[in-house]
Write an enzyme that holds these catalytic residues in place. Structure first.
Site, PDB file in Angstrom:
ATOM      1  N   GLU A   1       0.828  -1.210   0.000  1.00  0.00           N
ATOM      2  CA  GLU A   1       0.000   0.000   0.000  1.00  0.00           C
ATOM      3  C   GLU A   1       0.859   1.256   0.000  1.00  0.00           C
ATOM      4  O   GLU A   1       0.494   2.272  -0.605  1.00  0.00           O
ATOM      5  CB  GLU A   1      -0.984  -0.021   1.187  1.00  0.00           C
ATOM      6  CG  GLU A   1      -0.442   0.410   2.536  1.00  0.00           C
ATOM      7  CD  GLU A   1       0.575  -0.546   3.138  1.00  0.00           C
ATOM      8  OE1 GLU A   1       0.541  -1.728   2.767  1.00  0.00           O
ATOM      9  OE2 GLU A   1       1.392  -0.105   3.951  1.00  0.00           O
ATOM     10  N   ASP A   2       2.039   1.194   0.641  1.00  0.00           N
ATOM     11  CA  ASP A   2       2.926   2.353   0.704  1.00  0.00           C
ATOM     12  C   ASP A   2       3.411   2.747  -0.687  1.00  0.00           C
ATOM     13  O   ASP A   2       3.274   3.903  -1.108  1.00  0.00           O
ATOM     14  CB  ASP A   2       4.113   2.072   1.638  1.00  0.00           C
ATOM     15  CG  ASP A   2       4.730   0.680   1.450  1.00  0.00           C
ATOM     16  OD1 ASP A   2       4.292  -0.040   0.535  1.00  0.00           O
ATOM     17  OD2 ASP A   2       5.664   0.345   2.198  1.00  0.00           O
ATOM     18  N   TYR A   3       3.938   1.776  -1.405  1.00  0.00           N
ATOM     19  CA  TYR A   3       4.467   2.049  -2.744  1.00  0.00           C
ATOM     20  C   TYR A   3       3.351   2.536  -3.680  1.00  0.00           C
ATOM     21  O   TYR A   3       3.516   3.491  -4.432  1.00  0.00           O
ATOM     22  CB  TYR A   3       5.117   0.777  -3.305  1.00  0.00           C
ATOM     23  CG  TYR A   3       5.655   0.954  -4.703  1.00  0.00           C
ATOM     24  CD1 TYR A   3       6.906   1.501  -4.912  1.00  0.00           C
ATOM     25  CD2 TYR A   3       4.879   0.611  -5.811  1.00  0.00           C
ATOM     26  CE1 TYR A   3       7.390   1.698  -6.201  1.00  0.00           C
ATOM     27  CE2 TYR A   3       5.346   0.805  -7.097  1.00  0.00           C
ATOM     28  CZ  TYR A   3       6.611   1.337  -7.290  1.00  0.00           C
ATOM     29  OH  TYR A   3       7.075   1.534  -8.562  1.00  0.00           O
TER      30      TYR A   3
END
Lengths: 400, 229
Positions: free
Chosen positions: A229-231
Site C-alpha cells: 500500500e505504501d508504494y
C-alpha cells in the site's frame, strides 16, 4: 569467450550499481547534514501507529514519538484486538506521558485483506488533523524528526514525504542480515531511484500526507486489498501530479532478535511484491547482486583456484563496500558483522528466484495470493498447501 | 493486573542475555514486575563444581556485585519503564538423580544463601531475610532439562516453608500443584529471548515489592496467562 572475461562481465552491473548507490547515499547524507530552515507554519499532525504484537524495542520506539520537538501533534495507537500484547505497552506509554495527546483506538476492521490498512482505517477516521503521518511501530525517531519532514511538505506541490530507513541493533543472525540488507540494498536502491531515476519508492515506515491528497487518490480504502500500500499510494500521488519526496532525515528500524526464518519470510514477500509491481525490472536485482553472480563460475566450472579467488575477492569487496556505506550512514553494526554481508547477498540471490515459483505470501499470520500491483486475494481452499507447510504439518504431527 | 515473571536468568549465571538487555527486553514488552533469579549452585559434588567452574553460578564472592548490578538496573527500569525489578536467586541443588535435585527461588533476597546448606537452614535464612520462597519446576518437565523432584516428593515435610509453587514453568503446566491446592505462580525460567513467550503470572496488587510478596503469599488475586506473540 575467455572465462576471465565472462567473470568480469558477470559482476560489472553489480559494481556499477554499488557505485551509483554509494553516490546517491552520499548525496542524501550530505543533504541531511545541512541544517535547513524550518517552516514557520507548523501544522498540527495526527500520527497513526498501527500496532500488532511486540516488535523489538517497542517501548522505546513509541516513546521516541512522545519526545518530539513539535508544538502540536496527536498519536493514535491502532489495535485490532483488546488482547493484543502491544496494548499493555501503549498503556504504559500513555501513563508516562500524560501531557501528550495520546489515544488508543481498538476497533476490529475487516474492510480489506491488508491487515495494516484495516488497522489504520478506524484511526484515520478518528484523527483530528489535516496532516497525517502513518508510522510503523518498529521505527524510532529523533526529536527533530517532525520539524524536518514538515519542512518538506510545506510546499503545496508535495503530496507525500517518506524517509530513509536505517537498520540498527542485531543480536541474532536474522537481525544482522536484516540490518545489513536495510543499510545496503534497501538504502542504496531507495536513494538511487529517488536521485537518479526520479521514481518514487515509498517505504511505509514513515509517510506524511495531507488528508485531501490521500482522498484524491481514493483514501485508505482504495488500498485495502494491496500488499504494497505504501508504494502504490506513492505511485498514485505521483500520477496525480503531486511530488513524492524522500526526506534525508534517517529514522531507525531497530531489529534485535529476528530469526533467520523471519528474514527469509520478509524478503521473499518483498521479492514477490517487486516482481508483481516491477515485472522484468525485477531481473536487474539479480544482475546487480555481484556477490551472487561472482559465485556462478564456481557453480558452473567447479571449485578451482581462479573461480574461488574471484568469488572471494568480490565477496571481500562487498564487505568493504557495506562497511564504508554503514560508516557513512552512522550504522551501529559491529565491524565483524560486515563479514556476513556476502553470505546475506548469497541468501538474497537464492530467494530472488522464489517469486517465479510461488505467488502466495504469508504476512502477520495470514496467507494470500498476490497479483499484479501486489493486489491480494485469499488463498482458495482448493489450492494445496505449499511443500513447506506440508512438511511442517507432518513434523508437528510426529512431535505431537 | 500486573504482568509478572519471577524466574529470570542472565549472564550472571547460565542465561544467554546480559542483565541490562534482559531488563530492556521485559521493559520493552510492557511487563510490570520481574525478578532476576540467577543460579546459586551447590559446590558439594562434581556436578555443582563443574557449573561453578563454568561460571554458571553466583557465588559468595560475586554475590555483592550481582546485587549491586540488579539494584542499579532496578532504578533504571523503574525510571524508564515503570518496571519493578526484584533481586532474587535460584538455589540449585543439582544431583545426578532427579529425586535428589531441587531448585528454589528466593525472591527479595538480601544476603547470600549457599546452595550446599541443608533445606531447613536455607528456608529459615530466607524467612529471616523476609524473602519469598518458591519451589520451582517441582514436577516432570517436557524439555531436556533435568527434573527436580525432591521438594515435591518431600512436600509433607517442606510445604510449610514454601510460599508458593511454580504451577507452570515456560511451556509446562504442573497440574499436581493445583490438586494439592498449594499457592502458585507461573514463570518463564527465562534463559533466551524466545523464552519471553511463555507462562506468566498476573497479580492484582500494588506495584511494590511488599505488596507483590503479600499477594503471592496469600494467593489472592493471582492469575496465570500464557504470553504468546
Amino acid at each position: 569467450m575467455e572465462p576471465l572475461l565472462i567473470m568480469v562481465l558477470l559482476v560489472i552491473p553489480g559494481i556499477l550499481a554499488w557505485a551509483f548507490q554509494a553516490l546517491s547515499v552520499r548525496g542524501a547524507v550530505r543533504e541531511a547534514s545541512v541544517p535547513g530552515d524550518y517552516a514557520a507554519d507548523l501544522p498540527p499532525i495526527s500520527i497513526l501507529k498501527p500496532l500488532r504484537g511486540l516488535d523489538d524495542n517497542l517501548f522505546q520506539n513509541l516513546e521516541s514519538f512522545c519526545r518530539l520537538d513539535y508544538p502540536r501533534y496527536e498519536i493514535l495507537f491502532c489495535l485490532q484486538h483488546q488482547n493484543d500484547l502491544a496494548r499493555r505497552v501503549v498503556q504504559k506509554i500513555i501513563e508516562k506521558y500524560p501531557e501528550r495527546e495520546l489515544r488508543i483506538i481498538i476497533e476490529p476492521c475487516t474492510a480489506g485483506l491488508n491487515p495494516k490498512v484495516n488497522n489504520l482505517i478506524p484511526a484515520y477516521r478518528a484523527s483530528s488533523y489535516e496532516h497525517i503521518l502513518i508510522s510503523d511501530s518498529n521505527v524510532s525517531v529523533r526529536p527533530g524528526y517532525l520539524r524536518e519532514i514538515v519542512r518538506r511538505i510545506g510546499d503545496p506541490s508535495v503530496g507525500l514525504v517518506s524517509n530513509l530507513i536505517r537498520g540498527r541493533g542485531g543480536r541474532t543472525l536474522g537481525s544482522l542480515f536484516e540490518n545489513l540488507h536495510l543499510n545496503s540494498f534497501v538504502m542504496g536502491s531507495v536513494c538511487f531511484l529517488d536521485r537518479f531515476m526520479h521514481t518514487p519508492c515509498v517505504i511505509g515506515k514513515s509517510m506524511l500526507m495531507r488528508k485531501k491528497d490521500l482522498e484524491a487518490v481514493g483514501g485508505l480504502r482504495a488500498f485495502k486489498d494491496v500488499l504494497a500500500e505504501d508504494y502504490i499510494i506513492g505511485r498514485q500521488m505521483h500520477r496525480q501530479g503531486k511530488k513524492v519526496v524522500l526526506s534525508s532525515h534517517m529514522i531507525d528500524n531497530v531489529n534485535d532478535y529476528w530469526s533467520i526464518g523471519r528474514f527469509l519470510n520478509r524478503h521473499t514477500r518483498w521479492g514477490k511484491l517487486r516482481w508483481q509491481i516491477g515485472g522484468f525490472r525485477y531481473l536487474s536485482e539479480i544482475l546487480t547482486n555481484a556477490v551472487f553472480m561472482s559465485w556462478i563460475p564456481t557453480l558452473i566450472w567447479g571449485a578451482s583456484a581462479p573461480t574461488l579467488a574471484f568469488g572471494l575477492s568480490v565477496s571481500a569487496l562487498k564487505s568493504l563496500y557495506d562497511f564504508l556505506l554503514g560508516r557513512r550512514i552512522g550504522s551501529d553494526l559491529a565491524t565483524g558483522a560486515y563479514l556476513l554481508s556476502p553470505l546475506k547477498d548469497l541468501v538474497i540471490g537464492i530467494i530472488w528466484f522464489v517469486p517465479m515459483l510461488s505467488s502466495s505470501v504469508e504476512w502477520r499470520g495470514n496467507r494470500y495470493l498476490i497479483g499484479k500491483d501486489s493486489r491480494l486475494s485469499p488463498v482458495p481452499v482448493s489450492i494445496r498447501p505449499s511443500l513447506r507447510h506440508r512438511l511442517t504439518a507432518v513434523i508437528r504431527a510426529r512431535l505431537a | 493486573m500486573l504482568l509478572c515473571d519471577f524466574h529470570i536468568h542472565t549472564r550472571h549465571s547460565d542465561g544467554a542475555v546480559e542483565l541490562r538487555r534482559t531488563v530492556d527486553l521485559f521493559g520493552q514488552a510492557g511487563f510490570d514486575v520481574i525478578a532476576i533469579t540467577d543460579h546459586v549452585v551447590n559446590g558439594d559434588n562434581a556436578y555443582g563444581k563443574l557449573a561453578r567452574r563454568l561460571r554458571f553460578s553466583v557465588t559468595e564472592s560475586t554475590f555483592d556485585n550481582y546485587m549491586t548490578a540488579i539494584r542499579r538496573e532496578a532504578e533504571r527500569a523503574w525510571e524508564q519503564y515503570r518496571l519493578l525489578v526484584i533481586p532474587g536467586i535460584e538455589i540449585s541443588k543439582n544431583h545426578l538423580s532427579a529425586e535428589k535435585s531441587a531448585h528454589i527461588l528466593i525472591l527479595d533476597v538480601k544476603k547470600f544463601i549457599a546452595a550446599c546448606w541443608g533445606y531447613e537452614k536455607i528456608f529459615l535464612e530466607a524467612k529471616k531475610q523476609k524473602a519469598l520462597v518458591i519451589a520451582c519446576h517441582p514436577h516432570h518437565m517436557s524439555d531436556l532439562s533435568k527434573d527436580t523432584l525432591y521438594l515435591w516428593n518431600n512436600r509433607e515435610k517442606y510445604a510449610r516453608y514454601i510460599d508458593a509453587w511454580e504451577i507452570a514453568n515456560r511451556d509446562d503446566v504442573f497440574n499436581v500443584v493445583s490438586l494439592k491446592r498449594y499457592p502458585y505462580i507461573a514463570n518463564s525460567d527465562f534463559h533466551r529471548p524466545r523464552h519471553l513467550y511463555s507462562w506468566k503470572t498476573l497479580l492484582d496488587c500494588d506495584k511494590d515489592t511488599e505488596s507483590v510478596k503479600q499477594c503471592i503469599r496469600h494467593n489472592k488475586g493471582v492469575a496465570l496467562t500464557l504470553f504468546r506473540p
